[in-house]
Write a protein that holds these residues in place. Structure first.
Motif, PDB file in Angstrom:
ATOM      1  N   GLY A   1      -1.378  -7.484  23.054  1.00 36.47           N
ATOM      2  CA  GLY A   1      -0.751  -6.880  22.141  1.00 36.47           C
ATOM      3  C   GLY A   1      -0.438  -7.387  20.661  1.00 36.47           C
ATOM      4  O   GLY A   1      -0.722  -6.864  19.694  1.00 36.47           O
ATOM      5  N   LEU A   2      -0.584  -8.724  20.838  1.00 31.37           N
ATOM      6  CA  LEU A   2      -0.587  -9.293  19.327  1.00 31.37           C
ATOM      7  C   LEU A   2      -1.819  -9.251  18.700  1.00 31.37           C
ATOM      8  O   LEU A   2      -2.000  -9.075  17.487  1.00 31.37           O
ATOM      9  CB  LEU A   2      -0.325 -10.665  19.357  1.00 31.37           C
ATOM     10  N   GLY A   3      -2.930  -9.326  19.423  1.00 29.92           N
ATOM     11  CA  GLY A   3      -4.501  -9.427  18.924  1.00 29.92           C
ATOM     12  C   GLY A   3      -4.558  -7.438  18.407  1.00 29.92           C
ATOM     13  O   GLY A   3      -4.991  -7.265  17.425  1.00 29.92           O
ATOM     14  N   LEU A   4      -4.004  -6.599  19.256  1.00 29.27           N
ATOM     15  CA  LEU A   4      -3.894  -5.343  18.866  1.00 29.27           C
ATOM     16  C   LEU A   4      -3.221  -5.021  17.366  1.00 29.27           C
ATOM     17  O   LEU A   4      -3.542  -4.163  16.599  1.00 29.27           O
ATOM     18  CB  LEU A   4      -3.396  -4.245  19.824  1.00 29.27           C
ATOM     19  N   ILE A   5      -2.078  -5.816  17.443  1.00 30.29           N
ATOM     20  CA  ILE A   5      -1.221  -5.794  15.985  1.00 30.29           C
ATOM     21  C   ILE A   5      -2.147  -6.076  14.944  1.00 30.29           C
ATOM     22  O   ILE A   5      -2.048  -5.569  13.916  1.00 30.29           O
ATOM     23  CB  ILE A   5       0.199  -6.445  16.076  1.00 30.29           C
ATOM     24  N   ALA A   6      -2.778  -7.205  15.057  1.00 27.36           N
ATOM     25  CA  ALA A   6      -3.697  -7.733  14.095  1.00 27.36           C
ATOM     26  C   ALA A   6      -4.553  -6.988  13.783  1.00 27.36           C
ATOM     27  O   ALA A   6      -5.277  -6.570  12.547  1.00 27.36           O
ATOM     28  CB  ALA A   6      -4.359  -9.178  14.540  1.00 27.36           C
ATOM     29  N   LEU A   7      -5.442  -6.239  14.751  1.00 26.63           N
ATOM     30  CA  LEU A   7      -6.412  -5.378  14.498  1.00 26.63           C
ATOM     31  C   LEU A   7      -5.900  -4.207  13.497  1.00 26.63           C
ATOM     32  O   LEU A   7      -6.619  -3.601  12.706  1.00 26.63           O
ATOM     33  CB  LEU A   7      -7.187  -4.691  15.670  1.00 26.63           C
ATOM     34  N   THR A   8      -4.771  -3.625  14.059  1.00 27.80           N
ATOM     35  CA  THR A   8      -4.058  -2.554  13.297  1.00 27.80           C
ATOM     36  C   THR A   8      -3.658  -2.902  11.642  1.00 27.80           C
ATOM     37  O   THR A   8      -3.880  -1.983  11.032  1.00 27.80           O
ATOM     38  CB  THR A   8      -2.448  -2.119  14.162  1.00 27.80           C
ATOM     39  N   ALA A   9      -3.348  -3.986  11.694  1.00 26.02           N
ATOM     40  CA  ALA A   9      -3.044  -4.664  10.318  1.00 26.02           C
ATOM     41  C   ALA A   9      -4.544  -4.302   9.304  1.00 26.02           C
ATOM     42  O   ALA A   9      -4.683  -4.027   8.251  1.00 26.02           O
ATOM     43  CB  ALA A   9      -2.548  -5.933  10.110  1.00 26.02           C
ATOM     44  N   ILE A  10      -5.514  -4.846   9.796  1.00 19.13           N
ATOM     45  CA  ILE A  10      -7.000  -4.730   9.446  1.00 19.13           C
ATOM     46  C   ILE A  10      -6.978  -3.314   9.231  1.00 19.13           C
ATOM     47  O   ILE A  10      -7.607  -2.721   8.165  1.00 19.13           O
ATOM     48  CB  ILE A  10      -7.752  -5.544  10.154  1.00 19.13           C
ATOM     49  N   GLN A  11      -6.804  -2.514  10.212  1.00 18.49           N
ATOM     50  CA  GLN A  11      -7.354  -1.180  10.061  1.00 18.49           C
ATOM     51  C   GLN A  11      -6.540  -0.308   8.837  1.00 18.49           C
ATOM     52  O   GLN A  11      -7.223   0.258   8.264  1.00 18.49           O
ATOM     53  CB  GLN A  11      -6.890  -0.460  11.306  1.00 18.49           C
ATOM     54  N   MET A  12      -5.109  -0.473   8.863  1.00 21.55           N
ATOM     55  CA  MET A  12      -4.536   0.044   7.995  1.00 21.55           C
ATOM     56  C   MET A  12      -4.898  -0.490   6.399  1.00 21.55           C
ATOM     57  O   MET A  12      -5.003   0.552   5.497  1.00 21.55           O
ATOM     58  CB  MET A  12      -3.102  -0.189   8.173  1.00 21.55           C
ATOM     59  N   THR A  13      -5.239  -1.606   6.298  1.00 20.31           N
ATOM     60  CA  THR A  13      -5.900  -2.063   5.085  1.00 20.31           C
ATOM     61  C   THR A  13      -6.853  -1.599   4.623  1.00 20.31           C
ATOM     62  O   THR A  13      -7.166  -1.145   3.607  1.00 20.31           O
ATOM     63  CB  THR A  13      -5.620  -3.804   5.067  1.00 20.31           C
ATOM     64  N   THR A  14      -8.124  -1.784   5.688  1.00 18.40           N
ATOM     65  CA  THR A  14      -9.200  -1.262   5.309  1.00 18.40           C
ATOM     66  C   THR A  14      -9.350   0.369   5.061  1.00 18.40           C
ATOM     67  O   THR A  14     -10.069   0.743   4.394  1.00 18.40           O
ATOM     68  CB  THR A  14     -10.384  -1.485   6.258  1.00 18.40           C
ATOM     69  N   GLY A  15      -8.473   1.051   5.738  1.00 20.12           N
ATOM     70  CA  GLY A  15      -8.536   2.609   5.671  1.00 20.12           C
ATOM     71  C   GLY A  15      -7.907   3.003   4.526  1.00 20.12           C
ATOM     72  O   GLY A  15      -8.309   3.818   3.816  1.00 20.12           O
ATOM     73  N   THR A  16      -6.688   2.491   4.025  1.00 21.24           N
ATOM     74  CA  THR A  16      -6.157   2.717   2.847  1.00 21.24           C
ATOM     75  C   THR A  16      -7.093   2.442   1.692  1.00 21.24           C
ATOM     76  O   THR A  16      -7.165   2.992   0.545  1.00 21.24           O
ATOM     77  CB  THR A  16      -4.866   2.232   2.488  1.00 21.24           C
ATOM     78  N   ARG A  17      -7.719   1.378   1.708  1.00 23.26           N
ATOM     79  CA  ARG A  17      -8.868   0.970   0.525  1.00 23.26           C
ATOM     80  C   ARG A  17     -10.040   1.565   0.623  1.00 23.26           C
ATOM     81  O   ARG A  17     -11.228   1.263   0.204  1.00 23.26           O
ATOM     82  CB  ARG A  17      -8.909  -0.600   0.636  1.00 23.26           C
ATOM     83  N   SER A  18     -10.640   2.458   1.755  1.00 21.07           N
ATOM     84  CA  SER A  18     -11.524   3.164   2.097  1.00 21.07           C
ATOM     85  C   SER A  18     -12.772   2.264   2.139  1.00 21.07           C
ATOM     86  O   SER A  18     -13.927   2.460   1.862  1.00 21.07           O
ATOM     87  CB  SER A  18     -12.077   4.172   0.975  1.00 21.07           C
ATOM     88  N   ILE A  19     -12.553   0.990   2.937  1.00 22.52           N
ATOM     89  CA  ILE A  19     -13.724   0.354   3.228  1.00 22.52           C
ATOM     90  C   ILE A  19     -14.238   0.629   5.062  1.00 22.52           C
ATOM     91  O   ILE A  19     -13.896  -0.094   5.713  1.00 22.52           O
ATOM     92  CB  ILE A  19     -13.030  -1.334   3.143  1.00 22.52           C
ATOM     93  N   VAL A  20     -14.860   1.550   4.883  1.00 24.43           N
ATOM     94  CA  VAL A  20     -15.360   2.254   6.133  1.00 24.43           C
ATOM     95  C   VAL A  20     -16.439   1.330   6.890  1.00 24.43           C
ATOM     96  O   VAL A  20     -16.419   1.349   7.964  1.00 24.43           O
ATOM     97  CB  VAL A  20     -16.028   3.595   5.752  1.00 24.43           C
TER      98      VAL A  20
END
Length: 132
Positions: A83-102
């Motif tokens: 779960g902690l790993g998933l939280i870290a991946l989610t943070a990366i996802q949200m950051t790269t998604g809002t910045r359009s780093i597809v």
């Protein structure tokens, strides 16, 4: 062991399994919304963004539930670490998604879905409320 403790030890596995399945299904829905967006439907963007927030809350809730089960219900520590790993991946996802780093967002999304499905598998292989 009292009756309440026995009932609690039976509830934790079912609760955590159900929560893991619901969050994983939401993760799969997120991939569908992403597919709609990549197919050219900009309506998919709104769905993908909104569901991303729902998914992040679900992953955080799931991790907290696994931590509570680990600490107070005799659950295993491995689902908490996942779960902690998933939280870290989610943070990366949200950051790269809002910045359009597809180029980063898509592969990390695949890892995230794999982790969610792995979490489901973990809850069914190892009783979630049983001491490891």
């Amino acid at each position: 062991m009292t009756t309440a403790e026995r009932a609690g030890s039976r509830i934790w596995p079912s609760l955590l399994r159900a929560l893991a399945v619901v969050v994983a299904l939401d993760g799969l829905a997120q991939a569908v919304f992403a597919g709609r967006l990549l197919a050219g439907s900009y309506d998919g963007l709104d769905s993908h963004m909104l569901n991303g927030i729902v998914l992040a809350v679900g992953i955080l809730t799931e991790t907290i539930a696994f931590a509570v089960a680990w600490r107070f219900g005799g659950g295993a520590a491995r689902p908490v670490l996942i779960g902690l790993g998933l939280i870290a991946l989610t943070a990366i996802q949200m950051t790269t998604g809002t910045r359009s780093i597809v180029a980063v967002h898509v592969p990390v999304g695949v890892l995230l879905i794999g982790g969610l499905l792995g979490q489901v598998g973990q809850t069914w292989r190892e009783p979630a409320g049983a001491r490891a």
